[in-house]
Design a protein around this motif. Structure first.
Motif, PDB file in Angstrom:
ATOM      1  N   TYR A  37       0.819  -1.214   0.000  1.00 52.10           N
ATOM      2  CA  TYR A  37       0.000   0.000   0.000  1.00 52.10           C
ATOM      3  C   TYR A  37       0.847   1.256   0.000  1.00 52.10           C
ATOM      4  O   TYR A  37       1.963   1.267   0.511  1.00 52.10           O
ATOM      5  N   CYS A  38       0.263   2.308  -0.601  1.00 51.33           N
ATOM      6  CA  CYS A  38       0.869   3.629  -0.563  1.00 51.33           C
ATOM      7  C   CYS A  38      -0.021   4.508   0.294  1.00 51.33           C
ATOM      8  O   CYS A  38      -1.176   4.759  -0.063  1.00 51.33           O
ATOM      9  N   ASP A  39       0.495   4.941   1.420  1.00 49.09           N
ATOM     10  CA  ASP A  39      -0.293   5.748   2.343  1.00 49.09           C
ATOM     11  C   ASP A  39      -0.509   7.158   1.797  1.00 49.09           C
ATOM     12  O   ASP A  39      -1.430   7.849   2.170  1.00 49.09           O
ATOM     13  N   HIS A  40       0.352   7.542   0.909  1.00 54.97           N
ATOM     14  CA  HIS A  40       0.279   8.888   0.341  1.00 54.97           C
ATOM     15  C   HIS A  40      -0.872   9.006  -0.656  1.00 54.97           C
ATOM     16  O   HIS A  40      -1.640   9.956  -0.632  1.00 54.97           O
ATOM     17  N   CYS A  41      -1.004   8.036  -1.526  1.00 50.18           N
ATOM     18  CA  CYS A  41      -2.052   8.066  -2.553  1.00 50.18           C
ATOM     19  C   CYS A  41      -3.316   7.317  -2.135  1.00 50.18           C
ATOM     20  O   CYS A  41      -4.348   7.446  -2.771  1.00 50.18           O
ATOM     21  N   GLY A  42      -3.218   6.511  -1.088  1.00 46.14           N
ATOM     22  CA  GLY A  42      -4.384   5.723  -0.676  1.00 46.14           C
ATOM     23  C   GLY A  42      -4.684   4.593  -1.628  1.00 46.14           C
ATOM     24  O   GLY A  42      -5.847   4.295  -1.892  1.00 46.14           O
ATOM     25  N   ARG A  55       8.460   1.276  -5.304  1.00 40.78           N
ATOM     26  CA  ARG A  55       7.937   2.628  -5.186  1.00 40.78           C
ATOM     27  C   ARG A  55       6.571   2.701  -5.836  1.00 40.78           C
ATOM     28  O   ARG A  55       6.268   1.968  -6.764  1.00 40.78           O
ATOM     29  N   CYS A  56       5.763   3.608  -5.317  1.00 40.91           N
ATOM     30  CA  CYS A  56       4.434   3.827  -5.851  1.00 40.91           C
ATOM     31  C   CYS A  56       4.546   4.333  -7.286  1.00 40.91           C
ATOM     32  O   CYS A  56       5.361   5.211  -7.575  1.00 40.91           O
ATOM     33  N   SER A  57       3.718   3.776  -8.169  1.00 39.36           N
ATOM     34  CA  SER A  57       3.804   4.174  -9.568  1.00 39.36           C
ATOM     35  C   SER A  57       3.277   5.591  -9.785  1.00 39.36           C
ATOM     36  O   SER A  57       3.527   6.199 -10.812  1.00 39.36           O
ATOM     37  N   GLN A  58       2.565   6.119  -8.812  1.00 34.53           N
ATOM     38  CA  GLN A  58       2.028   7.474  -8.972  1.00 34.53           C
ATOM     39  C   GLN A  58       2.897   8.544  -8.313  1.00 34.53           C
ATOM     40  O   GLN A  58       3.256   9.536  -8.922  1.00 34.53           O
ATOM     41  N   CYS A  59       3.244   8.338  -7.034  1.00 34.90           N
ATOM     42  CA  CYS A  59       3.962   9.409  -6.331  1.00 34.90           C
ATOM     43  C   CYS A  59       5.438   9.097  -6.092  1.00 34.90           C
ATOM     44  O   CYS A  59       6.166   9.930  -5.580  1.00 34.90           O
ATOM     45  N   ARG A  60       5.867   7.896  -6.427  1.00 34.39           N
ATOM     46  CA  ARG A  60       7.263   7.474  -6.288  1.00 34.39           C
ATOM     47  C   ARG A  60       7.715   7.309  -4.839  1.00 34.39           C
ATOM     48  O   ARG A  60       8.896   7.124  -4.586  1.00 34.39           O
TER      49      ARG A  60
HETATM   50 ZN   LIG Z   1       1.674   6.870  -3.970  1.00 36.35          ZN
END
Ligand SMILES: [Zn+2]
Ligand SMILES: [Zn+2]
Length: 125
Positions: A37-42, A55-60
């Motif tokens: 999970y990415c806590d930043h993007c939810g 790493r998250c594909s959206q926010c890295r």
């Molecule tokens: Zn993210």
């Protein structure tokens, strides 16, 4: 043989994607994916277990693995005698590496509550 799991949050009911976990006859271990999970993007995404960092594909930002890996030959694994009570997923990733997802409440990155569970929704082979 594998299992289809669905992340379900009883608080926000976010429609998270399903995931196939397991190994097919022709699969190589690299293909075994686990939920992160990415806590930043939810968001929850499914990525290969054999890479240590993702790493998250959206926010890295770095994403966090649900469940845990444990093995007998990992020098940094102090939890050799880890024995979860209830298990949703228990797969062998490599000779000495096991991945376990427990039947308990996990963190929901969308509403930030500890109300997310993984449900088994089917089998495939
Ligand atoms: Zn993210
Ligand atoms: Zn939630």
């Amino acid at each position: 043989m594998g299992t289809i799991i669905q992340p379900v949050c009883s608080s926000c009911h976010e429609p998270y994607p399903r995931c196939f976990i397991g190994v097919g006859m022709l699969d190589i271990p690299k293909k075994i994916k686990a939920p992160y999970y990415c806590d930043h993007c939810g968001t929850i995404s499914f990525k290969s277990l054999l890479n240590k960092y993702h790493r998250c594909s959206q926010c890295r930002k770095q994403v966090t693995l649900y469940g845990k890996t444990h093995g007998f030959m990992l020098p940094d694994d102090l939890d050799i005698h880890y024995e979860p009570e209830k298990v949703v997923i228990d797969v062998t990733v490599a000779m000495d590496l096991q991945y376990v997802l427990e039947d308990k409440n996990y963190h929901c990155p969308k509403c930030k509550k500890e109300t997310l569970r993984f449900e088994e929704v089917g089998m495939w082979d």
